[in-house]
Design a protein around this motif. Structure first.
Motif, short mmCIF file in Angstrom:
data_model
loop_
_atom_site.label_atom_id
_atom_site.label_comp_id
_atom_site.label_asym_id
_atom_site.label_seq_id
_atom_site.Cartn_x
_atom_site.Cartn_y
_atom_site.Cartn_z
N SER A 269 -10.70 -6.73 14.47
CA SER A 269 -10.52 -6.62 12.97
C SER A 269 -9.14 -6.62 12.89
N THR A 270 -8.33 -6.16 12.02
CA THR A 270 -6.83 -5.88 11.18
C THR A 270 -5.80 -4.68 11.03
N TRP A 308 1.81 -10.09 9.86
CA TRP A 308 0.72 -9.41 10.30
C TRP A 308 0.25 -9.15 9.59
N LEU A 309 -1.33 -9.90 9.73
CA LEU A 309 -3.13 -9.19 9.35
C LEU A 309 -2.77 -8.00 8.68
N TYR A 310 -3.59 -8.26 7.25
CA TYR A 310 -3.85 -6.61 7.14
C TYR A 310 -5.07 -7.00 5.59
N GLN A 340 -6.37 0.55 12.25
CA GLN A 340 -5.20 -0.33 12.96
C GLN A 340 -6.69 -0.84 14.24
N ALA A 341 -7.05 -2.09 13.96
CA ALA A 341 -7.62 -2.67 15.22
C ALA A 341 -7.17 -2.21 16.76
N ARG A 352 -9.64 -10.88 21.53
CA ARG A 352 -10.29 -11.30 19.98
C ARG A 352 -10.92 -12.87 20.48
N HIS A 366 1.91 -1.59 15.34
CA HIS A 366 1.52 -1.29 14.06
C HIS A 366 1.72 -0.43 13.44
#
Length: 869
Positions: A269-270, A308-310, A340-341, A352, A366
């Protein structure tokens, strides 16, 4: 030559700017923003540990040592102990702020208490809000690692503490000047150490990113839960665990404006931050959700700066009141979960599916940025946040926007369950009163939905009015049905405390004034007046009486059980009353000890002659033997279900038991045990091969008792290993000719709707007991059962249908009529004789999350009263 004051100040400022370094001269590996600087008065985690943060999982004792080292070197932080875990590890809070704030923590706690309860600021000299707010920093609370194997959180906490304490950048200074930051670096040290020690034993040096490597496949039971294998993130409202009880005590001292719970999820995930997904608990006001979006946007800005991805508003809702986001939100804070992933599969490095490698350093960075962004967003809106918190708490004292109910009443007659309900509410800051005299009320509605013209509420009735600062939490915990729109649930959809405790009550749509005294747990009886010449009698009705029986067994005192109603010495006793013959050696002293130890009430009688019912010397009065207990555990068994049994036996009853592995069950010498408990689980079908099943069958025929919960019960049923003859399958509906049934188009939307309707996300069902069956002794005839699926047992009609679902079974939760039909008039609790022994089958887990006390009594009956059924 002398320098003017102005010139000296300017040179000093310039010197500070020139000497301030990016994190003590080393590379700023976890920046919040470009240009982060520190004074260098305290060591960074890298300097203190001698290894880069993120290169390993930091042991708990080293975490505490580092935090205390900062406290010794800086007046901006103090570390305070607040409790111990089940394994004895220390729980601490870090208080971070300006030196001035750290120097007046007691005053800040008092003032924050006034903000949380506006009634404390009386007309007699306490300041109004305009005078109070300038004296108060924003009290903000960050919680890390409630799930032990979501282990990047504590690493992030270390760097966040470091930057807040030593940072000279504008963000760190603003947060220190305007806030008192409370950081709990690890809510679950036992689970984290279980994960950390396993990981470093099996991991390759530096971590192997291959997802197939064993370091990414955590063995049972994993590090998620605490010592007793409870999920602490679902225990905030129930307080079944020592970590939760200690934390809630501190939380109620500080009443934070913001509470963030840092988690991890799948490494694929992100990052998730608030706002949450629906459903939202209706007791959470819209203002809380607006703040969640405001802070979420601040997080997004910070993450955008790094690329960053979210994501937001997906997967994680704000409905169940036991979470570390919803419980604080129901108390007035902006409670939020950040995910958080990573998690237990993440390790130090994880490759990943998209080929990108996720590292522990990435994960902690993060979390660190999200924490700093949240704190900064809060202090930039400090006064508005404080005013909205005040409005939340003050508004609850005047009315309840959430619903029509304004007050709850719970009459006496429920023994220790009523006391436990009152104590649990009071422990969360909910005001509970006890009626001093009888109250006659009109138009009350009971928990079955029946409206009563007149109800006489006797003295001793518990009263919970919702016009109090914690009224929204009280409403969420007590309401019979949590209102919800169509949605997919992350967790359970029903939890009503009165139903869980098997306590009857009434709802009032108006506030009824009555004379009350504040609730306080009943003072335990310290002694008994006089000594019985014939026997002592103890009514059997719950955990305390079971603990008393266990304590008598431990002292070698014979105990007998009366299976029928009796009247003796003018007092009525229900079936299940315990009899302790006074002639037994040591009986008088043992009864006095057990009375003080367990808080139960023994009655002394001088004769075995009864006015009604069988006499105490009747052959029907059977001897109770102390149970020798084994509980199945290990891979294939639900760690949560096993943990609930473990916690009940060890924390509440002080009863010894042996934990035996499911995989080796066929080789266990069962002759050493009287009771074998099979907790909920998915691995029984594979483990119960023919040889193991025959091993169990022979033991039961010889007098053993199997108590099987949920999936374990289904696994030994007629459709499973056939240890039991109980059937679970429903009769299939009549089939129509396929030619008469045209194909129906299914769209994505229709399939999604179908999945929502078919889910059973934890619901409450009505069940009715057979009052004459020993498994029902000491319990109300009508109870509420918690179920996470619709598999149940078919009626047998042989006297073993102990608890059956009613014709109208659905009491609370999100459930379709199709699913209701699957349980209607079927069996929740079944008992079956096999030779000289017994099989006891529960369709669900009666010990669910350690607070479903209305069903725990049934479970204890199965354990302790086996010689009577």
């Amino acid at each position: 030559m002398t320098l003017s004051r102005a010139r000296f100040s300017g040179l000093t400022a310039l010197l500070l700017i020139l000497t301030a370094s990016p994190l003590g001269g080393q590379e700023n590996r976890f920046p919040f923003r470009v240009g982060d600087t520190v004074e260098g008065k305290v060591p960074s985690p890298d300097e203190y540990f001698g290894t880069p943060l993120g290169s390993r999982f930091t042991p708990h004792h080293e975490t505490l040592a580092y935090l205390r080292a900062l406290g010794e070197r800086s007046d901006r932080i103090t570390v305070q102990s607040y409790g111990r875990t089940g394994e004895g590890r220390e729980l601490v809070l870090c208080f971070i702020g300006s030196a001035e704030s750290i120097g007046r923590l007691g005053e800040i706690a008092t003032l924050q208490g006034q903000l949380a309860d506006p009634r404390l600021r009386s007309a007699d000299g306490a300041e109004d809000l305009g005078d109070l707010l300038p004296r108060l920093p924003a009290v903000l609370w960050l919680s890390y690692n409630v799930h032990g194997n979501e282990a990047s959180a504590t690493e992030a906490a270390l760097w966040t503490v470091y930057q807040l304490v030593d940072g000279t950048d504008s963000a760190a200074r603003a947060i220190r000047d305007q806030a008192l930051v409370i950081i709990d670096p690890c809510l679950n040290p036992d689970g984290r150490e279980r994960y950390r020690q396993w990981y470093h034993q099996v991991a390759m040096e530096g971590g192997n990113p291959d997802p197939e490597s064993r370091e990414h496949d955590e063995p049972w039971p994993g590090g998620r839960a605490n010592h007793y294998l409870f999920d602490l993130n679902r225990d905030w409202a129930w307080q079944s665990q020592p970590e939760t009880r200690a934390r809630i005590t501190e939380y109620r001292r500080w009443w934070p404006l913001v509470h963030v719970d840092f988690h991890e999820m799948s490494p694929e995930s992100t990052f998730f931050f608030f706002p949450p997904e629906k459903p939202i608990n209706r007791n959470v006001p819209e203002s809380t959700l607006r703040w969640a979006e405001t802070i979420g946007r601040a997080n997004a800005t910070a993450f955008d700066s790094f690329g960053w991805l979210y994501y937001t508003a997906e997967a994680f809702d704000l409905f169940y009141p036991g979470y570390g986001d919803s419980w604080p939100s129901l108390q007035g804070a902006i409670g939020m979960t950040y995910e958080q992933a990573g998690g237990g599969s993440g390790g130090l490095r994880y490759r990943r599916r998209d080929g990108v490698e996720l590292t522990l350093s990435d994960r902690l960075h993060h979390h660190h940025v999200a924490g700093m962004a949240t704190l900064l967003a809060a202090v930039e809106r400090k006064e508005a946040l404080q005013k909205d918190f005040h409005t939340f708490r003050h508004g609850a004292t005047g009315s309840t926007e959430a619903g029509e109910v304004r007050q709850y009443f719970f009459p006496p007659g429920h023994g220790e369950r009523l006391e436990h309900l009152g104590a649990l509410l009071a422990a969360q800051g909910i005001e509970v009163g006890i009626l001093s005299a009888e109250l006659v009320a009109e138009g009350l509605t009971d928990f079955h939905g029946v409206v009563h013209e007149v109800v006489r509420l006797p003295a001793g009735t518990l009263s919970v009015a919702l016009d109090q600062p914690s009224g929204r939490l009280a409403s969420a915990l007590l309401e019979p049905r949590a209102e919800v729109t169509d949605a997919y649930f992350y967790d359970v959809s029903a939890w009503s405390l009165p139903m869980a405790m098997a306590v009857d009550g009434y709802l009032s749509g108006i506030r009824i004034e009555a004379t009350t005294v504040p609730f306080a747990p009943r003072i335990r009886v310290e002694r008994i007046e006089g000594e019985a010449r014939y026997a002592y009698l103890l009514e059997w009705n719950g955990i305390r009486s079971a603990r008393a029986l266990q304590a008598l067994h431990d002292r070698g005192i014979p105990v007998r059980l009366v299976p029928e109603k009796i009247v003796i010495a003018g007092h009525r006793y229900a079936p299940g009353t315990l009899v302790i013959p006074a002639r037994s050696e040591g009986a008088h002293a043992a009864v006095r000890e057990v009375t003080a130890l367990c808080g139960v009430e023994f009655r002394a009688v001088d004769s075995g002659w009864t006015e009604e019912g069988i006499d105490l010397g009747s052959e029907k009065v059977s001897a109770l033997r102390p149970p020798r207990i084994a509980v199945v555990t290990g891979s294939g068994v639900s760690s949560l279900s096993f943990g609930a049994v473990w916690s009940l036996f060890e924390q509440d009853l002080d009863v010894p038991f042996s934990a035996v592995e499911l995989e080796g069950l066929g080789g266990v010498d069962l002759a050493n045990y009287d009771v074998l408990i099979l907790p909920e689980g998915f691995g029984y079908r594979n483990a119960l091969d023919e040889a193991t099943t025959e091993h169990l069958r022979g033991w039961v025929r010889a007098g053993g008792t199997v108590i099987a919960l949920g999936g374990a019960a289904f696994a030994i049923s007629e459709e499973g290993a056939k240890l039991s003859g109980r059937k679970t399958q429903l009769e299939p509906p009549p089939r129509k000719d396929d030619a008469e049934t045209p194909a129906e188009r299914k769209t994505i939307a229709s399939l999604r709707k179908q999945r929502e309707e078919r889910q059973v996300p934890g619901n409450i069902f009505r069940i009715e007991l057979d009052p004459d069956h020993p498994l029902a002794f000491g319990q109300p005839r009508k109870l509420f059962a918690f179920m996470e699926e619709t598999r149940t047992f078919a009626l047998a009609g042989d006297g073993g249908d102990v608890a059956a679902f009613t014709a109208d079974p659905a009491a609370s939760g999100f459930i379709s009529e199709e699913n209701v039909e699957k349980v209607r008039r079927r069996v929740y609790l079944a008992e079956e004789r096999l030779g000289q022994g017994h099989l006891v089958l529960f369709a669900g887990d009666p010990n669910f999350r350690g607070f479903w006390h209305g069903l725990t009594g049934l479970f204890l009956n199965a354990v302790y009263l086996r010689s009577t059924y």
